[in-house]
Design a protein around this motif. Structure first.
Motif, PDB file in Angstrom:
ATOM      1  N   ASP A  53     -13.514 -14.720   0.550  1.00 22.69           N
ATOM      2  CA  ASP A  53     -13.064 -15.229  -0.741  1.00 22.69           C
ATOM      3  C   ASP A  53     -12.788 -14.051  -1.676  1.00 22.69           C
ATOM      4  OD1 ASP A  53     -12.765 -17.605  -2.581  1.00 22.69           O
ATOM      5  OD2 ASP A  53     -14.292 -16.505  -3.688  1.00 22.69           O
ATOM      6  N   GLY A  54     -11.596 -14.049  -2.303  1.00 22.91           N
ATOM      7  CA  GLY A  54     -11.226 -12.968  -3.208  1.00 22.91           C
ATOM      8  C   GLY A  54     -10.481 -11.825  -2.548  1.00 22.91           C
ATOM      9  N   GLN A  55     -10.399 -11.828  -1.236  1.00 22.82           N
ATOM     10  CA  GLN A  55      -9.704 -10.748  -0.526  1.00 22.82           C
ATOM     11  C   GLN A  55      -8.190 -10.907  -0.670  1.00 22.82           C
ATOM     12  OE1 GLN A  55     -11.262 -10.055   3.390  1.00 22.82           O
ATOM     13  NE2 GLN A  55      -9.466  -8.914   4.078  1.00 22.82           N
ATOM     14  N   LYS A  56      -7.462  -9.793  -0.536  1.00 27.35           N
ATOM     15  CA  LYS A  56      -6.000  -9.810  -0.611  1.00 27.35           C
ATOM     16  C   LYS A  56      -5.413  -9.444   0.753  1.00 27.35           C
ATOM     17  CE  LYS A  56      -5.306  -8.783  -5.536  1.00 27.35           C
ATOM     18  NZ  LYS A  56      -6.676  -9.057  -5.969  1.00 27.35           N
ATOM     19  N   ILE A  57      -4.365 -10.157   1.142  1.00 31.71           N
ATOM     20  CA  ILE A  57      -3.637  -9.864   2.372  1.00 31.71           C
ATOM     21  C   ILE A  57      -2.292  -9.282   1.966  1.00 31.71           C
ATOM     22  CG2 ILE A  57      -2.643 -10.823   4.481  1.00 31.71           C
ATOM     23  CD1 ILE A  57      -4.688 -13.090   4.301  1.00 31.71           C
ATOM     24  N   ARG A  58      -1.980  -8.091   2.460  1.00 33.09           N
ATOM     25  CA  ARG A  58      -0.742  -7.406   2.072  1.00 33.09           C
ATOM     26  C   ARG A  58       0.262  -7.450   3.220  1.00 33.09           C
ATOM     27  NH1 ARG A  58       0.722  -3.823  -1.911  1.00 33.09           N
ATOM     28  NH2 ARG A  58      -1.416  -3.924  -2.725  1.00 33.09           N
ATOM     29  N   LEU A  59       1.456  -7.958   2.938  1.00 29.80           N
ATOM     30  CA  LEU A  59       2.541  -8.007   3.907  1.00 29.80           C
ATOM     31  C   LEU A  59       3.519  -6.890   3.554  1.00 29.80           C
ATOM     32  CD1 LEU A  59       3.140 -11.867   3.957  1.00 29.80           C
ATOM     33  CD2 LEU A  59       1.527 -10.540   5.303  1.00 29.80           C
ATOM     34  N   ARG A  60       3.466  -5.790   4.291  1.00 31.64           N
ATOM     35  CA  ARG A  60       4.250  -4.606   3.976  1.00 31.64           C
ATOM     36  C   ARG A  60       5.748  -4.880   4.111  1.00 31.64           C
ATOM     37  NH1 ARG A  60       0.574  -1.112   1.611  1.00 31.64           N
ATOM     38  NH2 ARG A  60      -1.387  -1.193   2.767  1.00 31.64           N
ATOM     39  N   GLY A  61       6.499  -4.448   3.074  1.00 27.49           N
ATOM     40  CA  GLY A  61       7.955  -4.521   3.131  1.00 27.49           C
ATOM     41  C   GLY A  61       8.542  -5.906   3.020  1.00 27.49           C
ATOM     42  N   ARG A  62       7.726  -6.881   2.614  1.00 27.68           N
ATOM     43  CA  ARG A  62       8.214  -8.260   2.516  1.00 27.68           C
ATOM     44  C   ARG A  62       8.480  -8.679   1.079  1.00 27.68           C
ATOM     45  NH1 ARG A  62       5.814 -11.233   6.850  1.00 27.68           N
ATOM     46  NH2 ARG A  62       6.713 -13.126   5.943  1.00 27.68           N
ATOM     47  N   GLY A  63       8.359  -7.731   0.131  1.00 31.42           N
ATOM     48  CA  GLY A  63       8.568  -8.043  -1.276  1.00 31.42           C
ATOM     49  C   GLY A  63      10.023  -7.862  -1.692  1.00 31.42           C
ATOM     50  N   ARG A  64      10.228  -7.559  -2.990  1.00 38.16           N
ATOM     51  CA  ARG A  64      11.587  -7.438  -3.516  1.00 38.16           C
ATOM     52  C   ARG A  64      12.228  -6.117  -3.090  1.00 38.16           C
ATOM     53  NH1 ARG A  64       9.103  -9.365  -8.461  1.00 38.16           N
ATOM     54  NH2 ARG A  64       9.534 -11.576  -8.772  1.00 38.16           N
TER      55      ARG A  64
END
Length: 322
Positions: free
Chosen positions: A183-194
Motif C-alpha cells: 500500500d502506497g508503493q508506486k509502479i513506474r512504467l518507463r517511457g510510457r508517458g508523454r
C-alpha cells in the motif's frame, strides 16, 4: 548535450566524488547510490525518488566523456575562466558576475534578450564556443510523466497480476503488478508517458497503488499474519488445529499444551512470494473465553478451580509496580 542549468548544478557534489574521479570509481559510486535511492527500494518516498533522479542525471553527464568535458568547461565559468565573446573579444576573471552583468542593461525584456545572446554564443561553432567545439546547445529533455492510481484487493497485491487501467487520453494500458506490492508503493512504467517536445525520451507512467484491507490477513514485510482463536482446553491440554492460508487450503498446526494467548506459531513458506524472497505465515494464538456456560460446564470449571495451583499469576506484576 549541454543544458542551461549546468551553471547551477554540481554533479560531482551530487555523487560525492572528486573532479578527477576515474570511470570505474564513478560507476561504483553511482551503483551504490542508485540501490539506496531507487523508488523500488523506497516506495512512497518522494524525497528518495527526487534524489534518484538527481544522481541519475549526474551520472549520465559525467559517465559520457564528451559531456563531462563540456560540463567542466561550463562550470569553470563560475571560477573565473576566460571565454571568447561574440566579435572576438574576451571576458575574464569574474565568472558568473562577468557573464551576468549583461543582464543589467535594461528592463526584463532586455535582460531576456541578453540571456538568449549569452547562450547563442555557444551555438555558432568555431572560436565563439568552448574550446572551438560545435557549440553549447540545450540537450533534449525527457517528456512529462503521467500519473495514475489504482486500488488492488489484498490477494492481488500479494500474488501479483496484470491489470488494465485507463490513460489520460481515454486509451487503456496494461500494468504488470509485481508480487508483494505494498500500500502506497508506486509502479513506474518507463517511457510510457508523454512525448518530449525537444526530441528527448518519453516520460514515464507512475501508478500509485492502494491496497484494500483483508478481513483475515495482514502484511508484515514478506510475512502474512493471522489471528487464530483457540479454546481454553485446546491451549491448556494441547491440540491440532486448522489455520487458513491466503488463496489455498488450510494447514494443520500443532498447539502445544500450556500455550499462552499471544504466542506466534510459524508456517514456513506460506507468506508473500516475491523477487525479494518468500515470507512465512505467522499465526498468533488468541485464547477465547466462553461467554456462556451451562450448568455442567460451570460445575466442571469450579472443580478445576479447586484443583489448580493456588499461585497468583499477578504477583510478579504487583511486585514490580511497587
Amino acid at each position: 548535450m549541454a543544458s542551461n542549468d549546468w551553471f547551477e548544478k554540481d554533479f560531482y557534489k551530487t555523487l560525492g566524488v572528486s573532479k578527477d574521479v576515474s570511470e570505474a570509481d564513478l560507476k561504483k559510486t553511482y551503483r551504490k547510490l542508485a540501490r539506496k535511492y531507487h523508488p523500488d527500494s523506497n516506495p512512497g518516498d518522494a524525497a528518495a525518488e527526487a534524489k534518484f533522479k538527481e544522481i541519475s542525471e549526474a551520472y549520465t553527464v559525467l559517465s559520457d566523456k564528451a559531456q563531462r568535458e563540456e560540463y567542466d568547461q561550463i562550470r569553470a565559468m563560475g571560477s573565473g575562466a576566460r571565454f571568447q565573446a561574440p566579435g572576438g573579444g574576451t571576458a575574464t576573471g569574474g565568472g558568473f558576475e562577468d557573464v551576468f552583468s549583461m543582464f543589467n542593461r535594461g528592463g526584463r525584456g532586455q535582460q531576456q534578450a541578453d540571456f538568449d545572446d549569452i547562450f547563442s554564443m555557444f551555438n555558432r561553432g568555431g572560436s565563439a564556443g568552448f574550446g572551438g567545439q560545435a557549440g553549447f546547445r540545450p540537450g533534449p529533455q525527457k517528456g512529462p510523466d503521467v500519473t495514475a492510481r489504482t486500488t488492488l484487493d489484498f490477494a492481488t497485491a500479494v500474488k501479483g497480476d496484470t491489470i488494465t487501467l485507463q490513460g489520460e487520453d481515454g486509451k487503456p494500458f496494461k500494468v504488470k503488478v509485481p508480487a508483494g506490492v505494498q500500500d502506497g508503493q508506486k509502479i513506474r512504467l518507463r517511457g510510457r508517458g508523454r512525448a518530449s517536445s525537444s526530441g528527448g525520451e518519453n516520460g514515464d507512467i507512475v501508478v500509485s497503488v492502494s491496497v484494500r484491507k483483508h478481513p483475515v490477513f495482514t502484511r508484515d514485510g514478506l510475512n502474512l499474519r493471522v489471528t487464530v482463536p483457540v479454546t481454553f482446553t485446546e491451549a491448556a491440554l494441547g491440540a491440532t488445529i486448522e489455520v487458513p492460508t491466503l488463496g489455498g487450503d488450510p494447514v494443520k498446526l500443532k498447539v502445544a499444551a500450556g500455550t499462552p494467548s499471544g504466542r506466534v506459531l510459524r508456517v514456513k513458506g506460506r507468506g508473500v512470494e516475491s523477487s525479494k524472497g518468500t515470507g512465512d505465515l505467522l499465526a498468533e494464538v488468541q485464547i477465547v473465553v466462553p461467554s456462556h456456560l451451562d450448568a455442567a460446564a460451570k460445575e466442571a470449571l469450579e472443580k478445576f478451580a479447586e484443583a489448580e495451583p493456588k499461585e497468583n499469576p499477578r504477583a510478579d506484576l504487583l511486585a514490580k509496580a511497587r
